[in-house]
Design a protein around this motif. Structure first.
Motif, PDB file in Angstrom:
ATOM      1  N   GLY A 260       0.743  -1.288  -0.049  1.00 52.64           N
ATOM      2  CA  GLY A 260       0.026   0.072  -0.177  1.00 52.64           C
ATOM      3  C   GLY A 260       0.794   1.301   0.203  1.00 52.64           C
ATOM      4  O   GLY A 260       1.778   1.322  -0.687  1.00 52.64           O
ATOM      5  N   TRP A 261       0.350   2.121   1.008  1.00 47.94           N
ATOM      6  CA  TRP A 261       0.931   3.552   0.845  1.00 47.94           C
ATOM      7  C   TRP A 261       2.391   3.298   1.347  1.00 47.94           C
ATOM      8  O   TRP A 261       3.418   4.299   0.787  1.00 47.94           O
ATOM      9  CB  TRP A 261       0.231   4.531   1.777  1.00 47.94           C
ATOM     10  N   LEU A 262       2.823   2.260   2.257  1.00 48.78           N
ATOM     11  CA  LEU A 262       4.327   2.399   2.498  1.00 48.78           C
ATOM     12  C   LEU A 262       5.273   1.796   1.646  1.00 48.78           C
ATOM     13  O   LEU A 262       6.221   2.121   1.413  1.00 48.78           O
ATOM     14  CB  LEU A 262       4.048   1.245   4.073  1.00 48.78           C
ATOM     15  N   ARG A 263       4.592   0.846   0.837  1.00 46.72           N
ATOM     16  CA  ARG A 263       5.428   0.555  -0.326  1.00 46.72           C
ATOM     17  C   ARG A 263       5.742   1.723  -1.381  1.00 46.72           C
ATOM     18  O   ARG A 263       6.882   1.957  -1.803  1.00 46.72           O
ATOM     19  CB  ARG A 263       4.782  -0.792  -1.143  1.00 46.72           C
ATOM     20  N   ASP A 264       4.775   2.304  -1.632  1.00 46.85           N
ATOM     21  CA  ASP A 264       4.929   3.708  -2.443  1.00 46.85           C
ATOM     22  C   ASP A 264       5.948   4.466  -1.726  1.00 46.85           C
ATOM     23  O   ASP A 264       6.731   4.973  -2.591  1.00 46.85           O
ATOM     24  CB  ASP A 264       3.587   4.166  -2.644  1.00 46.85           C
ATOM     25  N   GLN A 265       5.901   4.461  -0.438  1.00 51.21           N
ATOM     26  CA  GLN A 265       6.909   5.745   0.412  1.00 51.21           C
ATOM     27  C   GLN A 265       8.239   5.167  -0.090  1.00 51.21           C
ATOM     28  O   GLN A 265       9.223   6.084  -0.236  1.00 51.21           O
ATOM     29  CB  GLN A 265       6.353   5.770   1.784  1.00 51.21           C
ATOM     30  N   LEU A 266       8.488   3.994   0.270  1.00 53.94           N
ATOM     31  CA  LEU A 266       9.871   3.386  -0.161  1.00 53.94           C
ATOM     32  C   LEU A 266      10.126   3.440  -1.435  1.00 53.94           C
ATOM     33  O   LEU A 266      11.385   3.478  -1.723  1.00 53.94           O
ATOM     34  CB  LEU A 266       9.845   1.914   0.445  1.00 53.94           C
ATOM     35  N   ARG A 267       9.289   3.285  -2.641  1.00 54.73           N
ATOM     36  CA  ARG A 267       9.377   3.498  -3.825  1.00 54.73           C
ATOM     37  C   ARG A 267       9.824   4.907  -4.275  1.00 54.73           C
ATOM     38  O   ARG A 267      10.766   4.956  -4.922  1.00 54.73           O
ATOM     39  CB  ARG A 267       8.297   3.048  -4.763  1.00 54.73           C
ATOM     40  N   ILE A 268       9.199   5.934  -3.717  1.00 55.67           N
ATOM     41  CA  ILE A 268       9.470   7.391  -3.696  1.00 55.67           C
ATOM     42  C   ILE A 268      11.001   7.614  -3.363  1.00 55.67           C
ATOM     43  O   ILE A 268      11.864   8.249  -3.862  1.00 55.67           O
ATOM     44  CB  ILE A 268       8.632   8.250  -3.048  1.00 55.67           C
ATOM     45  N   GLN A 269      11.177   6.734  -2.089  1.00 60.72           N
ATOM     46  CA  GLN A 269      12.696   7.006  -1.516  1.00 60.72           C
ATOM     47  C   GLN A 269      13.899   6.460  -2.510  1.00 60.72           C
ATOM     48  O   GLN A 269      14.853   6.838  -2.551  1.00 60.72           O
ATOM     49  CB  GLN A 269      12.642   6.452  -0.288  1.00 60.72           C
ATOM     50  N   ALA A 270      13.258   5.191  -3.049  1.00 62.69           N
ATOM     51  CA  ALA A 270      14.227   4.664  -3.844  1.00 62.69           C
ATOM     52  C   ALA A 270      14.592   5.311  -5.243  1.00 62.69           C
ATOM     53  O   ALA A 270      15.585   5.442  -5.894  1.00 62.69           O
ATOM     54  CB  ALA A 270      13.773   2.933  -4.163  1.00 62.69           C
ATOM     55  N   ASP A 271      13.661   5.961  -5.719  1.00 62.23           N
ATOM     56  CA  ASP A 271      13.756   6.724  -6.800  1.00 62.23           C
ATOM     57  C   ASP A 271      14.227   8.174  -6.681  1.00 62.23           C
ATOM     58  O   ASP A 271      14.510   8.834  -7.624  1.00 62.23           O
ATOM     59  CB  ASP A 271      12.297   6.913  -7.498  1.00 62.23           C
ATOM     60  N   GLY A 272      14.485   8.462  -5.439  1.00 61.57           N
ATOM     61  CA  GLY A 272      14.934   9.795  -5.121  1.00 61.57           C
ATOM     62  C   GLY A 272      16.470   9.664  -4.546  1.00 61.57           C
ATOM     63  O   GLY A 272      17.269   8.908  -5.200  1.00 61.57           O
ATOM     64  N   LEU A 273      16.662  10.226  -3.373  1.00 63.41           N
ATOM     65  CA  LEU A 273      17.943  10.457  -2.810  1.00 63.41           C
ATOM     66  C   LEU A 273      18.641   8.932  -2.380  1.00 63.41           C
ATOM     67  O   LEU A 273      19.753   8.992  -3.064  1.00 63.41           O
ATOM     68  CB  LEU A 273      18.056  11.339  -1.448  1.00 63.41           C
ATOM     69  N   THR A 274      18.000   8.178  -2.079  1.00 63.16           N
ATOM     70  CA  THR A 274      18.459   6.847  -1.413  1.00 63.16           C
ATOM     71  C   THR A 274      18.923   5.997  -2.561  1.00 63.16           C
ATOM     72  O   THR A 274      19.935   5.484  -2.838  1.00 63.16           O
ATOM     73  CB  THR A 274      17.371   6.022  -0.635  1.00 63.16           C
ATOM     74  N   GLY A 275      18.214   5.916  -3.862  1.00 62.23           N
ATOM     75  CA  GLY A 275      18.416   5.177  -5.008  1.00 62.23           C
ATOM     76  C   GLY A 275      19.522   5.888  -5.923  1.00 62.23           C
ATOM     77  O   GLY A 275      20.086   5.238  -6.726  1.00 62.23           O
ATOM     78  N   HIS A 276      19.784   7.171  -5.478  1.00 65.58           N
ATOM     79  CA  HIS A 276      20.756   7.964  -6.668  1.00 65.58           C
ATOM     80  C   HIS A 276      21.962   8.944  -5.881  1.00 65.58           C
ATOM     81  O   HIS A 276      22.478   9.563  -6.640  1.00 65.58           O
ATOM     82  CB  HIS A 276      19.964   8.746  -7.651  1.00 65.58           C
ATOM     83  N   LEU A 277      22.116   8.695  -4.611  1.00 62.52           N
ATOM     84  CA  LEU A 277      22.901   9.565  -4.052  1.00 62.52           C
ATOM     85  C   LEU A 277      24.290   9.229  -4.249  1.00 62.52           C
ATOM     86  O   LEU A 277      25.188  10.321  -4.712  1.00 62.52           O
ATOM     87  CB  LEU A 277      22.882   9.191  -2.397  1.00 62.52           C
ATOM     88  N   GLU A 278      24.826   7.881  -4.484  1.00 66.38           N
ATOM     89  CA  GLU A 278      26.203   7.730  -4.939  1.00 66.38           C
ATOM     90  C   GLU A 278      26.314   8.528  -6.319  1.00 66.38           C
ATOM     91  O   GLU A 278      27.529   8.878  -6.523  1.00 66.38           O
ATOM     92  CB  GLU A 278      26.363   6.099  -5.407  1.00 66.38           C
ATOM     93  N   GLU A 279      25.371   8.805  -7.190  1.00 63.49           N
ATOM     94  CA  GLU A 279      25.889   9.219  -8.477  1.00 63.49           C
ATOM     95  C   GLU A 279      25.768  11.099  -8.369  1.00 63.49           C
ATOM     96  O   GLU A 279      26.428  11.665  -9.236  1.00 63.49           O
ATOM     97  CB  GLU A 279      24.655   9.078  -9.477  1.00 63.49           C
ATOM     98  N   HIS A 280      25.540  11.387  -7.080  1.00 64.91           N
ATOM     99  CA  HIS A 280      25.433  13.020  -6.917  1.00 64.91           C
ATOM    100  C   HIS A 280      26.055  13.493  -6.010  1.00 64.91           C
ATOM    101  O   HIS A 280      26.329  14.770  -5.760  1.00 64.91           O
ATOM    102  CB  HIS A 280      23.976  13.500  -6.990  1.00 64.91           C
ATOM    103  N   TRP A 281      26.685  12.662  -5.008  1.00 67.89           N
ATOM    104  CA  TRP A 281      27.295  13.064  -3.824  1.00 67.89           C
ATOM    105  C   TRP A 281      28.541  12.484  -3.449  1.00 67.89           C
ATOM    106  O   TRP A 281      28.762  11.202  -3.386  1.00 67.89           O
ATOM    107  CB  TRP A 281      26.257  12.895  -2.522  1.00 67.89           C
TER     108      TRP A 281
END
Length: 640
Positions: free
Chosen positions: A25-46
């Motif tokens: 539900g909404w919690l999986r969506d929240q984790l997906r938003i996180q994965a598509d944002g800073l957590t999933g892409h931080l290595e590439e930009h920091w």
């Protein structure tokens, strides 16, 4: 320290392996938003966690930032079953495994590379503590046979070295984190030498039992101390619980409860946290609280739930997770704050009465300091993995009712899957559908009944079931059948909570409600991705709530991102008036007036939204109305 040799004798619950609880539900969506944002892409930009990080063989930062990042990335990857993120995390795991030396030590060699100058860069234990927590999670998620020998060898090195190089600085304040990993290995090997090592580490750790049992910090702290640093405090509150695992002494349990009570009395904030714009900072709604403290306090509540099995810790966990955590991170997970405020009317570069810098409440990549950029990622994934626990006797315990699916062995060895639905906390009805690999199995379900709920109701297959609540949990033990359905209804009444100087906050169930201020996002620093932003108000904020105005609840569909003020799945209609003379003080909303001047002002309908969905907001209101004095007297006597 006198320790017990009975494995887990002093822990009420058992953590389930990482991956046993899958968000839905909404919690999986929240984790997906996180994965598509800073957590999933931080290595590439920091760069601090990029290819040159010391924990993957580079010459860059080699202290806490890589381990911090992995401590959120790895559980997120396995919670989602995201192969791209699993591969990202595996790169760090493999490097650390391969780095172990003959003496058992591992990790980057040579002097520690970090921008922090408050540690011995030749030798420190703190960064190992984080990475060890990563390995315990990885071991549970994968059953990789290399993990237990790896940890065994390292703890041998630790045992030989810790008297010569005792805990100091950050490691001394945070030694309970190390004890957790030692006890994790003891539960798997039964080697009682590990209990002795855990006792040594606990003795070298700051005596948080003493700090919390007779709490000395009654006012805003104005100078540095290891025991008032807000992140140390958020971690340290679990330390007496960890000591309780070793000793079973009641003073440890007492210290935890007394400490929480004191923190909320002297530094408590409406969103469930205590203040700390670096140090404990009092109860003003314009003081900040650091994001690192938010996620660490959540982890502490998860561990205290495991040790003591008391519902109070789940109540706190939910309040912080559903309010303080989402409020301080952009809804697209593209930026975050270092410090958030309950009454946050402006996020800009400006001096504030904080120990942090003038950019500490910006939304950005690394406002003020990069520790939160690395550490923020653990909040939602660890919350998801701790929604359910085992009771150690073949039963399961529900810690929180966010949507998920939990799979575990129950009873005499049956495999059970419980699908939790209902969109809690945005709705008050929770469904739990039981699937079994056999027709029936007898086991207990311990259901947390929140302290705020006065009239909970449980049905099993449509028939009303009795609830006997002990320490915040109602145990329902019976022969469960494949296909059984439980429906737990937790009616949520709107209430106002009296705060400092007669101000009030508004709660309904685990959600705090705030007046959203229209947000004008202005880009301050442009990058390829993850920009820095200032936020300016686009609507009035100086409202007081009418004491006798009442509230009306309105529900709408739960969107992909529920923590968005413009799409809030539940709102409250309230009545208020603009307050004259409520001034700004030091680039913040001033103290809510004790006697708000609203003479001649019209009554207006206000729409309050969940606190976590508003990045500019008023969450602590002056109380106004003809019966103001009577209401204030009633508030002082314990609320409405």
């Amino acid at each position: 320290m006198q320790t017990t040799t009975n494995k887990q004798a002093n822990a009420a619950f058992r953590e389930l392996p990482l991956g046993a609880v899958k968000p839905a539900g909404w919690l999986r969506d929240q984790l997906r938003i996180q994965a598509d944002g800073l957590t999933g892409h931080l290595e590439e930009h920091w760069a601090d966690v990029g290819p040159d990080n010391g924990w993957i063989g580079g010459t860059g930062e080699s202290w806490e930032r890589g381990p911090y990042y992995l401590d959120g990335l790895l559980p997120l990857a396995y919670a989602l079953g995201d192969e791209r993120l699993i591969a990202k995390a595996q790169r760090w795991i493999e490097w650390s495994l391969a780095s172990q030396r003959e003496d058992g030590n591992f990790g980057p060699a040579g002097p520690i590379q970090t921008v922090n100058n408050d540690l011995n860069k030749q030798q420190d234990w703190w960064h190992y503590m984080i990475m060890l927590k990563v390995f315990t999670q990885y071991g549970e998620a994968t059953d990789d046979p290399r993990v237990v020998p790896f940890l065994t060898k390292f703890f041998g090195y630790l045992a030989r070295s810790i008297e010569r190089h005792p805990l100091q600085g950050w490691a001394k304040a945070r030694g309970a984190e190390l004890v957790l990993s030692i006890l994790w290995l003891h539960r798997r090997t039964g080697d009682d030498a590990l209990l002795a090592l855990a006792g040594i580490v606990a003795e070298q750790t700051t005596d948080w039992t003493d700090v919390f049992h007779d709490f000395p910090y009654w006012r805003k702290v104005e100078e540095w101390d290891w025991t008032t640093h807000v992140v140390n405090v958020a971690m340290g509150i679990k330390a007496p619980g960890v000591r309780y695992e070793l000793t079973g002494e009641d003073v440890e349990r007492d210290a935890v409860h007394r400490g929480i009570d004191s923190l909320m009395t002297y530094h408590g904030q409406a969103h469930g946290m205590f203040s700390g714009d670096e140090w404990l900072s009092g109860t003003s709604p314009s003081q900040g609280v650091e994001l690192c403290a938010v996620v660490e306090y959540m982890f502490s509540m998860e561990q205290l739930t495991r040790v003591f099995g008391e519902g109070r810790f789940g109540d706190i966990l939910e309040k912080v997770a559903f309010n303080a955590l989402p409020a301080t991170i952009a809804k697209d997970w593209g930026s975050h704050q270092y410090d958030q405020q309950v009454n946050q009317i402006l996020c800009n570069v400006a001096p504030r009465n904080w120990s942090n810098g003038p950019d500490a409440n910006l939304f950005g990549l690394q406002p003020n300091f990069g520790c939160c950029t690395a550490n923020m990622h653990q909040g939602w994934p660890k919350f998801a993995s701790h929604l359910w626990m085992g009771d150690g006797r073949g039963g399961l315990a529900a810690v929180s009712y966010a949507p998920c699916e939990v799979t575990a062995e129950v009873g005499g060895g049956a495999s059970a899957t419980i699908a939790v639905g209902g969109a809690y906390p945005f709705r008050d009805a929770v469904t739990m559908d039981i699937g079994l690999d056999r027709d029936s199995e007898t086991f207990a379900l311990s259901l947390r009944i929140p302290g705020w709920c006065e009239a909970p109701e449980l049905t099993v297959n449509g028939a009303l079931a009795a609830l006997n609540v002990v320490n915040g949990y109602a145990k329902v033990e019976r022969a469960w059948g494949n296909g059984d359905r439980l429906t737990l209804t937790l009616p949520m009444a709107v209430k106002t909570v009296s705060r400092n100087l007669y101000a009030v906050s508004v709660e309904r169930g685990p959600l705090v409600y705030a007046l959203p201020i229209r947000e004008n996002w202005q880009r301050l620093t442009k990058r390829e991705r993850f920009h820095d932003w200032e936020l300016y108000p686009g609507s009035a904020w100086k409202y007081g709530l009418l004491a006798d105005g009442g509230f009306a609840v309105r529900e709408s569909d739960v969107p992909y991102q529920p923590f968005d003020a413009e799409q809030a799945p539940v709102t409250l209609k309230a009545s208020g008036k603009l307050v004259r003379g409520w001034k700004m003080e030091g680039n913040n909303a001033g103290t809510p007036p004790i006697y708000p001047d609203v003479e001649g002002q019209e009554t207006e309908e206000l729409t309050l939204v969940p606190y976590g969905s508003a990045r500019l907001r008023i969450g602590e209101f002056p109380l106004v109305g003809e019966r103001e004095k009577a209401w204030k007297r009633k508030l002082l006597q314990g609320g409405f």
